[in-house]
Write an enzyme that holds these catalytic residues in place. Structure first.
Site, PDB file in Angstrom:
ATOM      1  N   ASP B 311       0.678  -1.288  -0.121  1.00 21.16           N
ATOM      2  CA  ASP B 311      -0.006  -0.121  -0.028  1.00 21.16           C
ATOM      3  C   ASP B 311       0.893   1.216   0.159  1.00 21.16           C
ATOM      4  O   ASP B 311       0.288   2.285  -0.073  1.00 21.16           O
ATOM      5  CB  ASP B 311      -0.659  -0.066   1.216  1.00 21.16           C
ATOM      6  CG  ASP B 311      -2.428   0.401   0.722  1.00 21.16           C
ATOM      7  OD1 ASP B 311      -3.160   0.351   1.951  1.00 21.16           O
ATOM      8  OD2 ASP B 311      -2.482   0.480  -0.310  1.00 21.16           O
ATOM      9  N   ASP B 359       0.005 -11.293   8.225  1.00 19.55           N
ATOM     10  CA  ASP B 359       0.568  -9.850   8.360  1.00 19.55           C
ATOM     11  C   ASP B 359       2.114  -9.820   8.079  1.00 19.55           C
ATOM     12  O   ASP B 359       2.682 -10.877   7.970  1.00 19.55           O
ATOM     13  CB  ASP B 359       0.663  -9.412  10.008  1.00 19.55           C
ATOM     14  CG  ASP B 359      -0.660  -8.841  10.388  1.00 19.55           C
ATOM     15  OD1 ASP B 359      -1.031  -8.412  11.523  1.00 19.55           O
ATOM     16  OD2 ASP B 359      -1.463  -8.782   9.403  1.00 19.55           O
ATOM     17  N   ASP B 361       4.767  -9.290   9.053  1.00 20.33           N
ATOM     18  CA  ASP B 361       5.819  -9.578  10.204  1.00 20.33           C
ATOM     19  C   ASP B 361       5.706 -11.133  10.675  1.00 20.33           C
ATOM     20  O   ASP B 361       6.364 -11.505  11.363  1.00 20.33           O
ATOM     21  CB  ASP B 361       6.109  -8.775  11.199  1.00 20.33           C
ATOM     22  CG  ASP B 361       4.855  -8.441  12.060  1.00 20.33           C
ATOM     23  OD1 ASP B 361       5.098  -8.792  13.295  1.00 20.33           O
ATOM     24  OD2 ASP B 361       3.762  -8.573  11.265  1.00 20.33           O
ATOM     25  N   ASP B 456     -11.443  -7.595  11.096  1.00 26.83           N
ATOM     26  CA  ASP B 456     -11.553  -8.993  11.136  1.00 26.83           C
ATOM     27  C   ASP B 456     -12.768  -9.743  12.090  1.00 26.83           C
ATOM     28  O   ASP B 456     -13.028 -10.794  11.379  1.00 26.83           O
ATOM     29  CB  ASP B 456     -10.126  -9.585  11.812  1.00 26.83           C
ATOM     30  CG  ASP B 456      -9.507  -8.734  12.878  1.00 26.83           C
ATOM     31  OD1 ASP B 456      -8.464  -8.370  12.950  1.00 26.83           O
ATOM     32  OD2 ASP B 456     -10.378  -8.059  13.730  1.00 26.83           O
TER      33      ASP B 456
END
Lengths: 243, 867
Positions: B311, B359, B361, B456
């Protein structure tokens, strides 16, 4: 009580070094060991710091009808070895064709030896002499020492192995792509492969120069630790003579 | 000492003289030595210390009394000896080797036998097939009789419950009642198994409901408006806590512990999966391991597509994606943050049957898909399967308090127990990462929800409304970075709190169609959990109502309060320790809630009234704390609370001196409450002192065998002690086996295969060495991640490594933490305050030395006898 025979698939695989090192490893585990050299080259004694001028051994003693038991040497408490002995040129010429009866006293003494020692290790040469067949048959396991190269790969295809054979990989070099590929191939296709691999370690090479088993010379080398693990594995899987 | 020469024999006198000299050498004062000698003389004359029994104890004196130094006596040593002896007699298990000459030995034996009998009870019941036989007998009855039996049992149970809860007792009767229940609880907790947990829950609920009933019916003072206001506020907070307790018991009573289902043996039938890794402003070094690990997942390569959703439209990400061969996706507009990013990718490029979201990480293990996809093939209504978010770096609580890997962290309760409990009721919800979703289901609800900031949970709520099911597997299959600083952590929690309350307002799970009752309750509990801000603040300020304003917040005699409140707290603590002990140690919930209370109070209240207000803030990942400092901005509200409580303590002492005599007990009760609050606040303050972080790449601790190949051919075995994505730390067998700046190869095993990585030795100190990876190819990078981060078992083993919960020990730990928190506060405060605090802390440390201490087990001696 178990008897283990170590034999290289080809010369130079490191069977003799491993026999000496394994003897040391078993001794470190509070086991009493006898290592018997079956190779006319008579190099096992050099691993145990025997003087190079010392030529007595069980083979010449048997040939001359002397007491072969006197040739045994003690490295330290619980670790004994029986050198092959230096042969005269005539004896050397006949050693391949000699009648297997000549080694019968040693074969007959095996049960008594088994009750006296926790482990007996045979160091068998790569080129098996005919009269040594009975000793290989008398062993509980035959440990074929291999290196990861095309030579051993070819021999694996052509040789016939007894039922009690275990395969042990020695001199493993992780940087070699060929060795990695062969290793993966043998893991998936070779039965009875010992899970422990011994790396190519300079310490093993230097140990013979120092005339010591590698476990004594460099206890913190990778090869020493791997041989200790091998000894423990054999203790778990072979001890007691269980199949 | 001269008079002693007349009283004692020469040998005794000389022994005493030697002892005195030794003590003087070690710095004891004259008065202390004199006192010590006097006690020695008394002990030797009155107790028969020369008998073998006593001699044996004296021989092991160092072991039994570790806190009392034999060389340097202190004035109150006899008191310490007495307390420790009392403690040992109560606690020491019957050690076969030490034979006590006390007559309490049969008592110990009886106790041991009782514990063994209780511990073996479930096994014995199982052996008698008690459960099966009773079930058979019940099944054998006709249906109407069975129903009648159940209805009768329900009526009797509810009548009994009503009686227990609402019958008013006098003080003595209540005392006997709680004593009985406590005794029962103490017995029942020795029995392992779920049935005894249910019994403990029943007991706890009885006590808690009774407590709440008493509060509602007898402790509100309708005459005094001030007391009434405070009282109503407190009762509101207590009702909230009670509701959360009940729902919590219900939610976590029966964790499902779902096991993975194997994939079919025919690999060609395995479905296709898209792996999406959305990123916004994180550095490339954080994202690389995730991509490398995703490329190494065990799944047919033609059925696996990896998408990097950037993004931030950064060029280096595009280059990296092109160099390793993953898809790179950007979008023209940037609305709706991560949810919008994912929706755009789903519409534009993703075509597989399943979508896995990570995600940036969160590094997945190689077994992620194989463990999770089996359930999708087995259950065709399954829309979402979630796995835990595991963190290999410490979160702010663990880092600042130094509790990393000693206590379970804040997330363990949710991912270890709560979600598992939710799964039993088919209410496990999506957590944004480390999950797999079915594409058709996702398309049916229009993609990831964008109306709230907690997209979520909202997505899985919508999926549940459509009739799909969800699943949760408790085995950690991915690990990532925890939040870097306390402010980032709080920011993340504020976002979750606001989002949950928004969902509560906009798409309330209690109403609307499509959900089962149990699912509604589970979602409601999750949302209720985030409303804890205001009740927690009320609890922290409640005792001050009496101390500062003289308002009777609980209109009852102090003894009654003690008799009702203490059992309630003890039972709750005991039952929670039993249910949650593996995932959260006792009393830590208080610390976590206190730290967040102030900050989530306002956003949740605002969101409750106006769900559309408030902005979305992204959680920062990969930052660095440069210097150790106290985060004053974060600490301000706690400081206010601490000062208010200190004022309350001051007022308490004033009231004790000048107030009416009949209020003394009430003052003491309030004082104890205030001190408890101060301890918790101390913990919260301790958390806000940010510990310094040195490296940017996080090191994960591990213990794994490895080897190092030196250039001269020598192979050095070692143990891998920690790794990061740029290097490893190893422990050698002997010191200085490596040299600095040496070029070596690191050998790591993964399964049956060994990999070699070119490295350089960075530093060597003693047996430890730091090794840096040096110019790895992409293939080698992937293999390194495979050998370290993406190992299938690393995180799973981690979860089991925590010590079990010991409530008293836990409370003591938190007290120490609170203490240290105030010490740190004093360090950063003005000078006179520092002195006062140092004095206070020195006083408390001295008091702590009087307490009995745990002793170690006797170490076993191994004899190697070589014959």
């Amino acid at each position: 009580m178990p008897v283990i025979a170590l034999q290289g698939l080809r010369g130079g695989c490191g069977a003799t070094s491993l026999s000496a090192a394994l003897g040391w490893a078993f001794n470190a585990l509070q086991q009493s060991v006898l290592v018997i050299d079956f190779s006319p080259v008579n190099q096992l004694a050099a691993h145990f710091n025997l003087s190079l001028s010392h030529t007595q051994g069980w083979a010449p003693a048997l040939q001359e009808q002397q007491a072969w038991q006197q040739c045994a040497q003690r490295y330290q408490a619980g670790l004994d070895f029986l050198p092959f002995g230096a042969l005269t040129p005539q004896q050397r010429a006949h050693i391949t064709t000699i009648n297997s009866e000549f080694a019968a006293p040693l074969l007959n003494a095996l049960p008594a030896l088994k009750s006296h020692y926790d482990w007996i290790i045979f160091d068998i040469p790569a080129d098996l002499l005919p009269w040594q067949q009975s000793f290989v048959a008398a062993a509980d396991r035959l440990l074929q020492v291999l290196t990861l190269d095309a030579n051993c790969q070819l021999r694996l295809h052509h040789a016939r192995f007894p039922a009690h054979t275990l395969f042990l990989i020695n001199q493993f070099n992780a940087n070699s792509q060929l060795q990695q590929d062969l290793h993966q191939l043998w893991i998936s296709s070779l039965k009875n492969l010992v899970p422990q691999v011994i790396h190519r370690d300079e310490a093993l090479a230097e140990a013979l120069m120092m005339k010591q088993p590698v476990g004594e010379y460099r206890p913190h080398a990778l090869a020493s630790e791997e041989i200790n693990t091998l000894a423990n594995w054999l203790l778990l899987h072979v001890a007691g003579g269980a199949a | 000492m001269n008079p002693l020469r007349w009283l004692l024999m020469p040998q005794a006198y000389q022994a005493l003289q030697r002892r005195a000299q030794l003590a003087h050498q070690y710095g004891a004062g004259r008065f202390t030595i004199a006192l010590h000698l006097m006690w020695c003389v008394l002990a030797w004359s009155l107790l028969r210390l020369e008998t073998p029994g006593w001699q044996r104890i004296l021989q092991h004196r160092q072991r039994y009394y570790p806190q009392i130094s034999p060389l340097r006596p202190r004035p109150l040593d006899p008191l310490r000896y007495a307390l420790q002896s009392l403690w040992l007699m109560l606690v020491l298990p019957l050690d076969k080797r030490t034979r006590k000459s006390f007559s309490v030995k049969p008592l110990f034996r009886w106790r041991e036998r009782l514990y063994q009998w209780l511990g073996a009870l479930p096994a014995r019941l199982e052996h008698n097939r008690f459960a099966q036989r009773s079930e058979q007998r019940i099944q054998a009855m006709p249906a109407w009789l069975r129903q009648l039996l159940f209805i009768a049992a329900a009526i009797v149970a509810s009548l009994l419950a009503l009686l227990c809860i609402s019958q008013p007792f006098g003080i003595t009767t209540q005392f006997v009642f709680v004593l009985l229940l406590w005794g029962l609880a103490m017995l029942v907790r020795r029995v392992p198994g779920r049935l005894s947990t249910i019994m403990l829950i029943v007991l706890s609920l009885t006590i808690s409901c009774r407590y709440l009933w008493w509060r509602y019916t007898e402790t509100l003072n309708w005459d005094d408006p001030l007391s009434l206001t405070f009282g109503l506020l407190l009762i509101g907070a207590e009702t909230y806590a009670w509701a959360v307790l009940v729902l919590g018991y219900f939610q976590t009573l029966w964790p499902l512990n779902r096991q993975p289902v194997s994939m079919p043996p025919d690999i060609t039938s395995w479905p296709s999966v898209d792996i999406l890794v959305p990123t916004y402003n994180e550095p490339l070094s954080v994202v690389k391991p995730t991509i490398y690990a995703a490329m190494g997942i065990d799944w047919p390569q033609d059925k696996l597509n990896i998408y990097l959703l950037d993004d931030g439209t950064r060029e280096e990400f595009r280059e990296f994606a092109a160099s390793v061969g993953v898809n790179y996706v950007v979008r023209p507009t940037h609305e709706h943050a991560k949810a919008g990013n994912i929706n755009h990718a789903l519409k534009a490029v993703c075509r597989s049957e399943y979508v896995a979201i990570f995600d940036c990480d969160h590094v997945p293990t190689r077994s992620f898909l194989q463990l999770t996809m089996g359930w999708f093939l087995k259950d065709h209504r399954l829309a979402m399967l979630q796995t835990p978010h595991h963190f290999f770096s410490p979160d702010p609580f663990e880092r600042n308090l130094g509790r990393f890997r000693q206590t379970p962290n804040e997330g363990s309760l949710f991912y270890g127990l709560v979600q598992d409990g939710n799964d039993t009721w088919d209410a496990a919800f999506f957590c944004g990462s480390c999950a797999v979703l079915r594409r058709t289901a996702l398309d049916q609800i229009g993609g990831i929800a964008v109306e709230t900031v907690t997209e979520d949970a909202h997505t899985s709520l919508r999926l549940h409304r459509q009739g799909y099911t969800s699943a949760y597997i408790r085995i950690p299959q991915a690990a990532g970075l925890a939040t870097e600083s306390l402010s980032a952590h709080i920011g993340q929690r504020i976002r979750w709190a606001r989002g949950m309350v928004q969902i509560f307002r906009l798409d309330n799970p209690l109403f609307g169609k499509g959900l089962k009752l149990v699912q509604r309750l589970c979602y409601a509990n999750a949302m209720l959990h985030f409303l804890a801000g205001i009740p927690r603040l009320i609890f922290l300020l409640a005792p001050l109502a009496f101390l500062l304003f003289h308002a009777y917040i609980i209109y009852a005699p102090a003894l009654a309060i003690a008799i009702y409140v203490l059992p309630h707290m003890l039972h709750t603590s005991l039952t929670n320790s039993r249910i949650q002990g593996r995932w959260r140690h006792s009393f830590w919930s208080e610390v976590y809630e206190t730290v967040l209370a102030w900050y989530i109070a306002r956003p949740t209240t605002v969101a409750l009234f106006n769900p559309h207000k408030g902005k979305f803030n992204v959680t920062a990942k990969g930052g660095l704390v440069a210097e150790r400092h106290l985060d004053w901005v974060i600490t301000k509200p706690y400081m206010m609370l601490v000062l208010l409580n200190i004022a309350g303590i001051g007022m308490a002492f004033w009231r004790m001196a000048y107030g009416p005599a009949n209020e003394m007990l009430t003052i003491w009760v309030s004082l104890v409450w205030v001190i408890y609050n101060m301890i918790i606040l101390g913990g919260a303050v301790a958390v806000s002192v940010e510990a310094r972080q040195i490296r940017e790449a996080h090191r994960v601790e591990i213990a794994m065998p490895a080897a190092i190949a030196r250039e001269d051919g020598h192979m050095v075995p070692c143990t891998l002690r920690d790794y990061s994505d740029g290097g490893v730390g190893v422990e050698l067998r002997e010191a200085d086996a490596l040299k600095e700046d040496e070029t070596v190869s690191l050998l790591l095993r993964r399964g049956q295969q060994e990999f070699s990585f070119p490295c350089q030795v960075q530093r060597v100190f003693g047996r430890r060495a730091g090794i840096r990876l040096h110019q790895l190819s992409t293939r080698q990078h992937i293999e390194f991640i495979q050998c370290t981060f993406a190992r299938a078992d690393t995180w799973a083993l981690w979860q089991d490594g925590f010590p079990e919960d010991k409530p008293v020990q836990s409370l003591a730990d938190i007290m120490v933490l609170g203490f240290k928190g105030y010490l740190r506060l004093a360090e950063y405060g003005p000078a006179p305050l520092r002195r006062v605090f140092r004095g206070l802390t020195a006083l408390v440390s001295w008091l702590a030395t009087l307490l009995p201490q745990r002793i170690d087990r006797q170490p076993a001696t191994i004899k190697t006898d070589f014959t």
